[in-house]
Design a protein around this motif. Structure first.
Motif, short mmCIF file in Angstrom:
data_model
loop_
_atom_site.label_atom_id
_atom_site.label_comp_id
_atom_site.label_asym_id
_atom_site.label_seq_id
_atom_site.Cartn_x
_atom_site.Cartn_y
_atom_site.Cartn_z
N SER A 5 0.83 -1.22 0.00
CA SER A 5 0.00 0.00 0.00
C SER A 5 0.86 1.27 0.00
O SER A 5 0.36 2.37 0.19
CB SER A 5 -0.94 -0.01 1.20
N SER A 6 2.16 1.08 -0.26
CA SER A 6 3.04 2.26 -0.31
C SER A 6 2.84 2.99 -1.65
O SER A 6 2.52 2.36 -2.66
CB SER A 6 4.49 1.80 -0.16
N THR A 7 3.08 4.29 -1.63
CA THR A 7 2.89 5.07 -2.86
C THR A 7 4.17 5.14 -3.69
O THR A 7 4.21 5.80 -4.73
CB THR A 7 2.44 6.50 -2.52
N LEU A 8 5.21 4.46 -3.25
CA LEU A 8 6.48 4.49 -4.00
C LEU A 8 6.29 3.86 -5.39
O LEU A 8 5.54 2.89 -5.53
CB LEU A 8 7.54 3.66 -3.26
N PRO A 9 6.99 4.39 -6.42
CA PRO A 9 6.95 3.73 -7.73
C PRO A 9 7.56 2.32 -7.62
O PRO A 9 8.41 2.10 -6.74
CB PRO A 9 7.82 4.62 -8.62
N ASN A 10 7.14 1.42 -8.52
CA ASN A 10 7.58 0.03 -8.43
C ASN A 10 9.10 -0.15 -8.37
O ASN A 10 9.62 -0.97 -7.63
CB ASN A 10 7.03 -0.77 -9.61
N LEU A 11 9.78 0.67 -9.19
CA LEU A 11 11.24 0.54 -9.23
C LEU A 11 11.85 0.89 -7.87
O LEU A 11 12.78 0.22 -7.40
CB LEU A 11 11.78 1.49 -10.32
N GLU A 12 11.29 1.92 -7.26
CA GLU A 12 11.75 2.36 -5.92
C GLU A 12 11.49 1.27 -4.88
O GLU A 12 12.30 1.03 -3.99
CB GLU A 12 11.00 3.63 -5.50
N LYS A 13 10.33 0.63 -5.02
CA LYS A 13 9.99 -0.45 -4.08
C LYS A 13 11.03 -1.56 -4.18
O LYS A 13 11.50 -2.08 -3.18
CB LYS A 13 8.61 -1.03 -4.39
N LYS A 14 11.39 -1.92 -5.42
CA LYS A 14 12.36 -2.99 -5.62
C LYS A 14 13.70 -2.60 -5.04
O LYS A 14 14.40 -3.41 -4.41
CB LYS A 14 12.50 -3.29 -7.12
N ARG A 15 14.06 -1.33 -5.26
CA ARG A 15 15.34 -0.84 -4.73
C ARG A 15 15.33 -0.92 -3.20
O ARG A 15 16.28 -1.34 -2.56
CB ARG A 15 15.56 0.61 -5.19
N LYS A 16 14.20 -0.57 -2.63
CA LYS A 16 14.06 -0.58 -1.17
C LYS A 16 14.18 -2.00 -0.62
O LYS A 16 14.82 -2.24 0.41
CB LYS A 16 12.70 0.02 -0.80
N VAL A 17 13.56 -2.95 -1.33
CA VAL A 17 13.62 -4.36 -0.89
C VAL A 17 15.08 -4.82 -0.87
O VAL A 17 15.54 -5.44 0.09
CB VAL A 17 12.76 -5.25 -1.80
N THR A 18 15.81 -4.50 -1.91
CA THR A 18 17.23 -4.90 -1.98
C THR A 18 18.01 -4.25 -0.84
O THR A 18 18.83 -4.89 -0.19
CB THR A 18 17.84 -4.46 -3.34
N GLU A 19 17.71 -2.98 -0.62
CA GLU A 19 18.41 -2.24 0.45
C GLU A 19 18.14 -2.90 1.82
O GLU A 19 19.06 -3.13 2.60
CB GLU A 19 17.87 -0.81 0.42
#
Ligand SMILES: Nc1ncnc2c1ncn2[C@@H]1O[C@H](COP(=O)(O)OP(=O)(O)OP(=O)(O)O)[C@@H](O)[C@H]1O
Ligand SMILES: [Mg+2]
Length: 362
Positions: free
Chosen positions: A109-123
């Motif tokens: 339910s986060s408003t982050l763009p998908n690419l950002e979400k993926k980056r965040k998961v890796t981080e």
């Protein structure tokens, strides 16, 4: 900051009411690693679940960062809850999703763009030491690794508080230490406030700065870990600490020790506990020069808790009653906590020695 004020939780079952939490008032400051310890059924999980209102209290108030959670509308409560992450004993991962998929799910339910979400998961997975496991499934992970996924998932929405309910209970001692180490690192790096539920004082000793002891729904004692370990007031707290500091094991062994078995009129067995600089001073040797009291050390242990040395000695003191009395008064005056120990004959002929707090010394 978390403020629980006069929290009560009652469960109605059939004809009876279970008072799972009784009038608990606690303040957990920002950056604390706050431990809640107690036996099974003490009410720990129920209490902690009131912090994010997974459990609504029957009475009392819950404030997190000044916000009165019980007064929030559902939408605002959902937002407030995002700032409170939680991890569990059995990890609660979704087996049909990969490691990355499990963490990503928390960002649905986060408003982050998908690419950002993926980056965040890796981080996040890098932060917990699982950068190379993103595409594997939970069934391919060890318990410690599963809990690391649980932690990454709990941190997905940048919480300020992390609640850990028996998060290391399913892990072996070495893995437990590694997970506690990670939790401590997150506390420092992310300035996270952490609440840890456990039935092991060892866990508290390892990383907490504050502790509350629960029994039968109530908090019976709370304070800084150093003060609770050096001067526990309640019998239950003493019991937990004696186990964590291995004093219990020492006492069981000592019961068979010749100096304990052959204790004479002119000997007393005492436990000495002391904090800080007292651990350095040659107090024991001065007992002979000052009072002609000879000391025989039967057991000794020094632990470092938050840079504070805490010492425990079990010794026999030998001398006349007057000499021993003076020596004990002197020790007490130097900030040493002196407790008499007593030999107890068990029904099966074996003996134990135990700490007798109510008995006056000599
Ligand atoms: N949903 C519920 N309905 C009825 N009773 C409950 C419920 N949840 C907990 N209880 C009761 O409340 C008391 C406290 O339970 P709780 O799970 O908080 O204890 P705990 O200290 O976390 O124990 P454990 O160490 O076993 O996890 C217990 O007597 C339990 O049976
Ligand atoms: Mg529980």
């Amino acid at each position: 900051m978390i403020e629980l004020n006069h929290i009560n939780v009652d469960f109605e079952s059939k004809n009876t009411t279970i008072h799972a939490v009784r009038d608990v008032t606690l303040t957990i400051n920002k950056g604390d690693i706050f431990g809640i310890v107690g036996y099974s059924g003490a009410g720990k999980s129920t209490l902690v679940r009131t912090i994010n209102l997974l459990q609504r209290p029957t009475g009392g108030t819950v404030h997190v960062n000044g916000e009165d959670l019980l007064s929030l509308k559902p939408k605002n409560l959902r937002i407030a809850r995002k700032k409170i992450g939680m991890i569990f004993q059995h990890f609660n991962l979704m087996n049909e999703r990969t490691v990355a998929g499990n963490v990503l799910y928390a960002l649905r339910s986060s408003t982050l763009p998908n690419l950002e979400k993926k980056r965040k998961v890796t981080e996040l997975l890098t932060l917990v030491g699982l950068a190379d496991k993103q595409n594997v499934y939970p069934s391919q992970l060890s318990g410690g690794q599963k809990q690391r996924v649980g932690i990454a998932r709990a941190l997905a929405n940048d919480p300020e508080v992390l609640l850990c309910d028996e998060a290391t209970s399913a892990l072996d001692p070495k893995t437990t230490l590694a997970i506690l180490e990670l939790v401590k690192e997150l506390n420092e790096k992310l300035d996270l406030t952490i609440v840890i539920i456990t039935h092991e004082m060892e866990v508290i000793k390892e990383i907490c700065n504050k502790v509350a002891v629960m029994e039968n729904g109530a908090v019976v004692e709370q304070g800084s870990v150093v003060s609770i370990f050096t001067d526990p007031k309640e019998p239950l707290t003493q019991e937990f600490i004696n186990t964590a500091t291995h004093i219990d094991q020492a006492l069981a062994k000592l019961a068979k020790h010749p100096s304990v078995l052959n204790i004479r009129e002119e000997d007393s067995i005492v436990r000495l506990s002391f904090v800080g600089e007292n651990t350095n001073s040659p107090l024991i040797s001065s007992l002979y020069s000052k009072f002609t009291v000879t000391t025989n050390i039967l057991y000794g242990d020094i632990e470092i808790l938050h840079d504070t040395p805490i010492g425990n000695l079990i010794v026999t003191l030998s001398g006349t009653i007057a000499q021993r009395k003076s020596a004990i008064h002197y020790l007490a005056g130097q900030g040493v906590n002196v407790q008499p120990l007593e030999q107890i004959q068990l029904s099966d002929q074996s003996k134990v020695i135990s700490i007798n707090r109510d008995k006056h010394i000599l």
